[in-house]
Design a protein around this motif. Sequence first.
Motif, PDB file in Angstrom:
ATOM      1  N   ALA A  66       0.829  -1.213   0.000  1.00 12.12           N
ATOM      2  CA  ALA A  66       0.000   0.000   0.000  1.00 12.12           C
ATOM      3  C   ALA A  66       0.861   1.259   0.000  1.00 12.12           C
ATOM      4  CB  ALA A  66      -0.934   0.000   1.210  1.00 12.12           C
ATOM      5  N   VAL A  67       1.907   1.261   0.828  1.00 12.26           N
ATOM      6  CA  VAL A  67       2.785   2.433   0.909  1.00 12.26           C
ATOM      7  C   VAL A  67       3.567   2.599  -0.395  1.00 12.26           C
ATOM      8  CG1 VAL A  67       4.798   3.409   2.072  1.00 12.26           C
ATOM      9  CG2 VAL A  67       2.992   2.359   3.412  1.00 12.26           C
ATOM     10  N   ILE A  68       4.005   1.505  -0.976  1.00  9.66           N
ATOM     11  CA  ILE A  68       4.742   1.572  -2.238  1.00  9.66           C
ATOM     12  C   ILE A  68       3.869   2.152  -3.345  1.00  9.66           C
ATOM     13  CG2 ILE A  68       5.762   0.167  -4.079  1.00  9.66           C
ATOM     14  CD1 ILE A  68       6.803  -1.712  -1.881  1.00  9.66           C
ATOM     15  N   GLU A  69       2.644   1.655  -3.452  1.00 12.32           N
ATOM     16  CA  GLU A  69       1.749   2.133  -4.504  1.00 12.32           C
ATOM     17  C   GLU A  69       1.411   3.609  -4.327  1.00 12.32           C
ATOM     18  OE1 GLU A  69       0.761   0.824  -7.288  1.00 12.32           O
ATOM     19  OE2 GLU A  69       1.879  -1.010  -6.904  1.00 12.32           O
ATOM     20  N   SER A  70       1.178   4.029  -3.096  1.00  9.05           N
ATOM     21  CA  SER A  70       0.852   5.444  -2.862  1.00  9.05           C
ATOM     22  C   SER A  70       2.059   6.335  -3.183  1.00  9.05           C
ATOM     23  CB  SER A  70       0.403   5.655  -1.417  1.00  9.05           C
ATOM     24  OG  SER A  70       1.453   5.407  -0.498  1.00  9.05           O
ATOM     25  N   THR A  71       3.248   5.838  -2.886  1.00  9.65           N
ATOM     26  CA  THR A  71       4.472   6.586  -3.182  1.00  9.65           C
ATOM     27  C   THR A  71       4.661   6.738  -4.685  1.00  9.65           C
ATOM     28  OG1 THR A  71       5.547   5.799  -1.159  1.00  9.65           O
ATOM     29  CG2 THR A  71       6.978   6.620  -2.916  1.00  9.65           C
ATOM     30  N   ILE A  72       4.455   5.651  -5.408  1.00  9.42           N
ATOM     31  CA  ILE A  72       4.618   5.699  -6.865  1.00  9.42           C
ATOM     32  C   ILE A  72       3.587   6.634  -7.491  1.00  9.42           C
ATOM     33  CG2 ILE A  72       4.422   4.332  -8.981  1.00  9.42           C
ATOM     34  CD1 ILE A  72       5.695   2.012  -7.478  1.00  9.42           C
ATOM     35  N   LYS A  73       2.358   6.587  -7.019  1.00  4.78           N
ATOM     36  CA  LYS A  73       1.328   7.499  -7.535  1.00  4.78           C
ATOM     37  C   LYS A  73       1.709   8.956  -7.273  1.00  4.78           C
ATOM     38  CE  LYS A  73      -2.634   4.349  -7.284  1.00  4.78           C
ATOM     39  NZ  LYS A  73      -3.931   4.071  -6.612  1.00  4.78           N
ATOM     40  N   ARG A  74       2.254   9.213  -6.104  1.00 11.15           N
ATOM     41  CA  ARG A  74       2.690  10.570  -5.760  1.00 11.15           C
ATOM     42  C   ARG A  74       3.795  11.030  -6.704  1.00 11.15           C
ATOM     43  NH1 ARG A  74       5.332  12.049   0.162  1.00 11.15           N
ATOM     44  NH2 ARG A  74       5.795  14.264  -0.219  1.00 11.15           N
ATOM     45  N   LEU A  75       4.729  10.151  -6.982  1.00  7.07           N
ATOM     46  CA  LEU A  75       5.832  10.484  -7.876  1.00  7.07           C
ATOM     47  C   LEU A  75       5.363  10.627  -9.320  1.00  7.07           C
ATOM     48  CD1 LEU A  75       8.476   8.091  -6.325  1.00  7.07           C
ATOM     49  CD2 LEU A  75       8.611  10.594  -6.342  1.00  7.07           C
ATOM     50  N   GLN A  76       4.384   9.818  -9.712  1.00 10.14           N
ATOM     51  CA  GLN A  76       3.830   9.935 -11.064  1.00 10.14           C
ATOM     52  C   GLN A  76       3.109  11.276 -11.235  1.00 10.14           C
ATOM     53  OE1 GLN A  76       1.590   6.194 -11.126  1.00 10.14           O
ATOM     54  NE2 GLN A  76       2.886   5.453 -12.775  1.00 10.14           N
ATOM     55  N   ALA A  77       2.412  11.705 -10.193  1.00 11.95           N
ATOM     56  CA  ALA A  77       1.710  12.984 -10.255  1.00 11.95           C
ATOM     57  C   ALA A  77       2.691  14.142 -10.428  1.00 11.95           C
ATOM     58  CB  ALA A  77       0.868  13.185  -8.989  1.00 11.95           C
ATOM     59  N   LEU A  78       3.901  13.961  -9.890  1.00 12.85           N
ATOM     60  CA  LEU A  78       4.945  14.986 -10.013  1.00 12.85           C
ATOM     61  C   LEU A  78       5.814  14.773 -11.260  1.00 12.85           C
ATOM     62  CD1 LEU A  78       6.042  15.039  -6.263  1.00 12.85           C
ATOM     63  CD2 LEU A  78       4.765  16.835  -7.459  1.00 12.85           C
ATOM     64  N   HIS A  79       5.500  13.727 -12.039  1.00 16.28           N
ATOM     65  CA  HIS A  79       6.225  13.375 -13.273  1.00 16.28           C
ATOM     66  C   HIS A  79       7.669  12.950 -12.993  1.00 16.28           C
ATOM     67  CE1 HIS A  79       2.814  14.752 -15.604  1.00 16.28           C
ATOM     68  NE2 HIS A  79       2.844  15.906 -14.962  1.00 16.28           N
ATOM     69  N   TYR A  80       7.933  12.496 -11.769  1.00 14.41           N
ATOM     70  CA  TYR A  80       9.239  11.928 -11.468  1.00 14.41           C
ATOM     71  C   TYR A  80       9.322  10.490 -11.970  1.00 14.41           C
ATOM     72  CZ  TYR A  80      10.094  15.907  -8.336  1.00 14.41           C
ATOM     73  OH  TYR A  80      10.273  17.160  -7.820  1.00 14.41           O
ATOM     74  N   VAL A  81       8.172   9.855 -12.089  1.00 15.97           N
ATOM     75  CA  VAL A  81       8.074   8.516 -12.661  1.00 15.97           C
ATOM     76  C   VAL A  81       7.116   8.590 -13.836  1.00 15.97           C
ATOM     77  CG1 VAL A  81       7.389   6.116 -12.281  1.00 15.97           C
ATOM     78  CG2 VAL A  81       8.524   7.380 -10.455  1.00 15.97           C
ATOM     79  N   ASP A  82       7.614   8.311 -15.019  1.00 16.33           N
ATOM     80  CA  ASP A  82       6.807   8.405 -16.237  1.00 16.33           C
ATOM     81  C   ASP A  82       7.424   7.455 -17.264  1.00 16.33           C
ATOM     82  OD1 ASP A  82       5.764   9.088 -18.763  1.00 16.33           O
ATOM     83  OD2 ASP A  82       5.362  11.149 -18.127  1.00 16.33           O
ATOM     84  N   ASP A  83       6.780   6.333 -17.498  1.00 15.82           N
ATOM     85  CA  ASP A  83       7.370   5.315 -18.370  1.00 15.82           C
ATOM     86  C   ASP A  83       7.560   5.795 -19.804  1.00 15.82           C
ATOM     87  OD1 ASP A  83       7.757   3.503 -16.394  1.00 15.82           O
ATOM     88  OD2 ASP A  83       6.379   1.980 -17.158  1.00 15.82           O
TER      89      ASP A  83
END
Length: 260
Positions: free
Chosen positions: A91-108
């Motif tokens: 749960a914590v991992i998924e919420s972290t990744i979503k947060r980073l995706q919202a900031l465009h730090y993670v974008d495949d």
Amino acid sequence: MPLITKISTQKRPGRYNIFLDNHYAFSVSESILTRYMLVKGTKLDKLAVQQIQDAEQTDQVYQKALNYLSYQPRSRAELKQHLVEQNYSEAVIESTIKRLQALHYVDDLSYAQAVVRTAVKTTLDGPQKIARKLQQKQVESATIHQALQLFPRSLQLDNATKLAQKVKQQAHNQTLQRTRLKAQQRLLARGYSPEVIDQVLANCNWQSDPEAESALLTQVGTKLWSRYQQQSQARSKLYAALRRRGFAHEAICTFLENLD
């Protein structure tokens, strides 16, 4: 209700120990300390303590993720695997990744496009090899296809031609036919399509120089003859060895006729 009786600093900058009723309870970062306004004399029930600890873990995972991303771009799957290996909860991992995706730090897509740009500029790899690298990072096929639009056919032809010319320049004591086959195999191994390979090979100058081919046949044939001449069926073995090297049947026969 437990009371904060002491807050002490850790040796690590920005970390604090929280004591409840004169007993160590947990540690927090400075951001959590500020966010929850934790000061001496604050009362905390079990729910509040749990919320603080959950927030602390979430912040830790986020900082771990940022640190991992700071070295080089990563795919979503790479980041998730790294965090899973740290034994954080799903749960914590998924919420972290979503947060980073919202900031465009993670974008495949951005990640895949960066991989394609780098490969086109710094290697002579073809699109299929680049695609395989992205597949290993678990990037989706549709995303890979979109990223490969940055590697149009014109650029593929340019890079594939450079690779074919490189093979020609590196060929030593090889017939043009053998060199052409090597170039074809190299291009295929580096991920170019048969259509691109055919066009590149058609555009390259594969015209043979009869005098150069004859001289090469004499050089290679003489060297091989010294190896085979004391063996049984020496001429047959020599013929087969020269054919494997791409020399023409008629030229080999002429060479064999002129042997002592």
